[in-house]
Each structure stands twice: as structure tokens, then as C-alpha cells.
Design an enzyme around this catalytic site. Structure first.
Site, mmCIF file in Angstrom:
data_model
loop_
_atom_site.group_PDB
_atom_site.id
_atom_site.type_symbol
_atom_site.label_atom_id
_atom_site.label_comp_id
_atom_site.label_asym_id
_atom_site.label_seq_id
_atom_site.Cartn_x
_atom_site.Cartn_y
_atom_site.Cartn_z
ATOM 1 N N MET A 30 0.699 -1.225 -0.116
ATOM 2 C CA MET A 30 -0.216 -0.029 0.084
ATOM 3 C C MET A 30 0.792 1.278 0.126
ATOM 4 O O MET A 30 0.262 2.243 0.191
ATOM 5 C CB MET A 30 -0.888 -0.076 1.252
ATOM 6 C CG MET A 30 -1.892 -1.181 1.187
ATOM 7 S SD MET A 30 -3.431 -0.951 1.962
ATOM 8 C CE MET A 30 -2.771 -0.525 3.778
ATOM 9 N N GLY A 36 11.286 -2.893 5.205
ATOM 10 C CA GLY A 36 10.494 -4.184 5.278
ATOM 11 C C GLY A 36 10.063 -4.378 3.840
ATOM 12 O O GLY A 36 10.352 -5.565 3.090
ATOM 13 N N HIS A 37 9.307 -3.458 3.251
ATOM 14 C CA HIS A 37 9.069 -3.809 1.634
ATOM 15 C C HIS A 37 10.204 -3.993 0.762
ATOM 16 O O HIS A 37 9.946 -4.804 -0.189
ATOM 17 C CB HIS A 37 8.336 -2.469 1.230
ATOM 18 C CG HIS A 37 7.172 -1.923 1.889
ATOM 19 N ND1 HIS A 37 6.989 -0.785 2.527
ATOM 20 C CD2 HIS A 37 5.881 -2.666 1.979
ATOM 21 C CE1 HIS A 37 5.864 -0.680 3.070
ATOM 22 N NE2 HIS A 37 4.985 -1.891 2.746
ATOM 23 N N GLN A 61 -10.358 -2.514 2.301
ATOM 24 C CA GLN A 61 -9.984 -3.439 3.314
ATOM 25 C C GLN A 61 -9.946 -2.402 4.508
ATOM 26 O O GLN A 61 -9.482 -2.917 5.573
ATOM 27 C CB GLN A 61 -8.483 -4.114 2.961
ATOM 28 C CG GLN A 61 -7.483 -3.040 2.860
ATOM 29 C CD GLN A 61 -6.371 -3.800 2.513
ATOM 30 O OE1 GLN A 61 -6.123 -4.338 1.389
ATOM 31 N NE2 GLN A 61 -5.164 -3.895 3.296
ATOM 32 N N SER A 188 4.423 1.458 7.640
ATOM 33 C CA SER A 188 4.080 2.667 6.828
ATOM 34 C C SER A 188 3.183 3.399 7.858
ATOM 35 O O SER A 188 3.508 4.901 7.942
ATOM 36 C CB SER A 188 3.215 2.533 5.810
ATOM 37 O OG SER A 188 3.669 1.525 5.094
HETATM 38 P P1 AMP Z 1 1.493 -2.920 3.470
HETATM 39 O O1 AMP Z 1 2.311 -1.909 2.397
HETATM 40 O O2 AMP Z 1 1.656 -2.596 4.804
HETATM 41 O O3 AMP Z 1 0.357 -3.731 2.724
HETATM 42 O O4 AMP Z 1 2.680 -4.051 3.241
HETATM 43 C C1 AMP Z 1 3.064 -4.854 2.268
HETATM 44 C C2 AMP Z 1 3.773 -6.194 2.428
HETATM 45 O O5 AMP Z 1 4.976 -5.749 3.199
HETATM 46 C C3 AMP Z 1 2.953 -7.029 3.192
HETATM 47 O O6 AMP Z 1 3.284 -8.253 2.858
HETATM 48 C C4 AMP Z 1 3.840 -6.888 4.537
HETATM 49 O O7 AMP Z 1 3.485 -8.043 5.289
HETATM 50 C C5 AMP Z 1 5.018 -6.434 4.257
HETATM 51 N N1 AMP Z 1 5.732 -5.818 5.320
HETATM 52 C C6 AMP Z 1 4.945 -4.763 6.045
HETATM 53 N N2 AMP Z 1 5.935 -4.310 6.998
HETATM 54 C C7 AMP Z 1 7.142 -5.141 6.934
HETATM 55 C C8 AMP Z 1 8.280 -5.030 7.672
HETATM 56 N N3 AMP Z 1 8.603 -4.548 8.776
HETATM 57 N N4 AMP Z 1 9.190 -6.190 7.497
HETATM 58 C C9 AMP Z 1 8.947 -7.152 6.528
HETATM 59 N N5 AMP Z 1 7.633 -7.089 5.620
HETATM 60 C C10 AMP Z 1 6.889 -6.055 5.902
#
Ligand code: AMP
Length: 285
Positions: A30, A36-37, A61, A188
Site C-alpha cells: 500500500m 521491510g518492503h 480493506q 508505513s
Molecule cells: P503494506 O504496505 O503494509 O500492505 O505491506 C505490504 C507487504 O509488506 C506485506 O506483505 C507486509 O507484510 C510486508 N511488510 C510490512 N512491514 C514489513 C516489515 N517490517 N518487514 C517485512 N515485511 C513487511
């Protein structure tokens, strides 16, 4: 890196990869990207796959309109980060591309209660919306690998279930959670924390580590109560601290006989809701 907004152009580019016999790794996000991403992009690269990252703040969502409006949007910065990490395609579609009028995109499968516990209790409808967008994106990208983070453990379990149930030919890979120096899981949402709550938020990881140290010492019930207390003592407002069986997300019954034990936490730090987890026993995915 190509930045693509339309489904039509995305499919042209993917067709070229397929003609070159390249595997495709897909990382749905998102946006408001962080380490992490980017680590998930690295996992795709390691597989020698072409990497496609989507950035789409999926309205279906969010159960809370304020949360949706406040969700950080930083597309230019995200594109620069992804280009640096050698991502191949950034797909940043509009809501009309993802949900064209008249297209049925809801996922109708029995989720065996996986969507009812933890996040499902506190964010009604969240997982229906999440699966809807993930399924739609998978239909569009048709990746060989789908890389998702352990950070959203319940989300991962639901996507794993959907892939199995629908027999999608996709290899789902779990990326480990990337953390800040004090242990706070990168998210985020962290950019929205006040300096005071940013400091307090480190209590989430501390609590998870306490649970890891004591999982063979105290009963799950007492540990959960301790965890709630520790988070409250740090000035956070915990929603849940749960010790679960990682394979079916059910409450932990026997520490000895459970293959994978996961501790999951959701807590408010001021007006920001944070989640985190640690695998305390068993496989790391
Ligand atoms: P989001 O943008 O929050 O929807 O996350 C997108 C992807 O990044 C999802 O698969 C999350 O689980 C993963 N993600 C978010 N935060 C982390 C993190 N700190 N470490 C590893 N993967 C992450």
C-alpha cells in the site's frame, strides 16, 4: 524500472518477461515504502525473478474512513526507493483499474474462521477486502512467486489458505519482519507516531520478547494477561495479546504438542494502530 498505471500496459510488459522465460515475483503493498518492503523485493531478486511491486491503498480493506484518509501516500519517494532496489515494475493503478464497474471481484470461500479471530475481531471486513484485492492483483500479474511479510502473520495465513483452496499455481514466500534499532517493526504507519509514542511503541517488541522468554515457563493465559499489562504500563492501549497455533490461528492449547507457536499483538500508540508478532516455536514460515 517501469512505472505503470494501466492494466493493459502491465500485461504487455509481463508478456515480454514471459517470452524471455523469466519468472515473476510479485510484492503487493500500500506504499509509503520502508526497509521491510524493500527486503521483499530483495527476496524476489534472489529468486532471479523479475520483480513487480504494486502500490494501491485498497479502500475495501479499511473499516475506518479516517484511517483510509490518513494512510500515508508518498508515491514519488516510493518510486525512487524501488528504482534503487532494482525493482522491474512499479504498478500503481487507480481504483477504476482494480475495480472496474460490473466486475465481480469478491472472494467467496469458507475461510474456516481464519478471518474471525484477532484482526478479524477488531477490523470487521478487513480480510474480505484484503483477499479481494490480492486475488484481483494475482489475476492480473499471474506471478510465479508471491512475496509477503511475516509482519502481517494473519494476512499471510489467509492468503496461504486462499492459494491452497483455489489451487493457484503460486509459490508463496514469507519475508522476515524488518525492525528499527529498538525492535519496533517497520511499518508505513510509524511515520504517523508522535515522538513520545514512537518511543513507547518499542514496548510491543519488548513484550513479544518477554513472551518468547517465558513460553515454556508460564501458562498461555497468564502470559497473555502479562503482555496486556506490560503494553498498558508503557502507555499503549492494547487490543489483544494472543498466543496461537500458527497453522490454524487457534488459541494455543498445548505448548509441547503445537508445531508452530506465534505471539501476536495489536495496540494503539496514540491514534496509530500497530500490529506485530514473533514466532516463538517451530518453522519460520
Ligand atoms: P503494506 O504496505 O503494509 O500492505 O505491506 C505490504 C507487504 O509488506 C506485506 O506483505 C507486509 O507484510 C510486508 N511488510 C510490512 N512491514 C514489513 C516489515 N517490517 N518487514 C517485512 N515485511 C513487511
Amino acid at each position: 524500472m517501469k512505472i505503470i498505471q494501466s492494466v493493459h500496459q502491465l500485461q504487455n510488459e509481463l508478456e515480454r518477461f514471459r517470452q524471455d522465460q523469466k519468472a515473476i515475483a510479485f510484492i503487493p503493498t500500500m506504499g509509503a515504502l520502508h526497509g521491510g518492503h524493500i527486503s521483499l523485493v530483495g527476496i524476489g531478486k534472489k529468486k532471479k525473478a523479475k520483480t513487480v511491486v504494486s502500490i494501491f491503498v485498497n479502500p475495501t480493506q479499511f473499516d475506518n474512513a479516517e484511517d483510509l484518509a490518513a494512510y500515508p501516500r508518498t508515491l514519488e519517494k516510493d518510486a525512487a526507493l524501488l528504482a534503487k532496489s532494482k525493482c522491474d515494475i512499479l504498478f500503481a493503478p487507480s481504483a477504476e483499474e482494480i475495480y472496474p464497474p460490473g466486475l465481480q471481484t469478491e472472494v467467496r470461500i469458507d475461510l474456516k474462521g481464519l478471518d474471525q479471530t484477532m484482526e478479524g475481531e477488531f477490523r470487521p471486513g478487513h480480510f474480505a477486502g484484503m483477499l479481494q484485492v490480492v486475488k484481483r492483483l494475482l489475476d492480473l500479474v499471474q506471478p510465479d512467486y508471491l512475496v509477503m511479510g511475516q509482519k502481517d502473520f494473519q494476512q499471510f495465513a489467509l492468503v496461504r489458505f486462499m492459494i491452497k483452496k483455489l489451487k493457484l499455481p503460486i509459490d508463496l514466500i514469507m519475508g522476515p519482519t524488518k525492525r528499527e534499532k529498538d525492535g519496533l517493526a517497520m511499518s508505513s504507519r510509524n511515520t504517523r507516531l508522535t515522538p513520545d509514542f514512537r518511543k513507547r511503541a518499542a514496548a510491543i517488541f519488548k513484550t513479544l520478547c518477554y513472551l518468547r522468554r517465558n513460553i515454556f515457563v508460564k501458562s498461555p493465559r497468564l502470559l497473555q494477561l502479562d503482555g496486556m499489562q506490560q503494553l498498558a504500563n508503557a502507555g499503549l492501549r492494547p487490543e489483544y495479546v494472543r498466543l496461537i497455533n500458527g497453522k490454524n490461528l487457534k488459541p494455543l492449547r498445548s505448548v509441547k504438542n503445537t508445531e508452530q507457536i506465534v505471539a501476536c499483538v495489536a495496540a494503539w500508540a496514540g491514534n496509530v494502530r500497530l500490529i506485530d508478532n514473533l514466532i516463538l516455536k517451530g518453522p519460520s514460515d
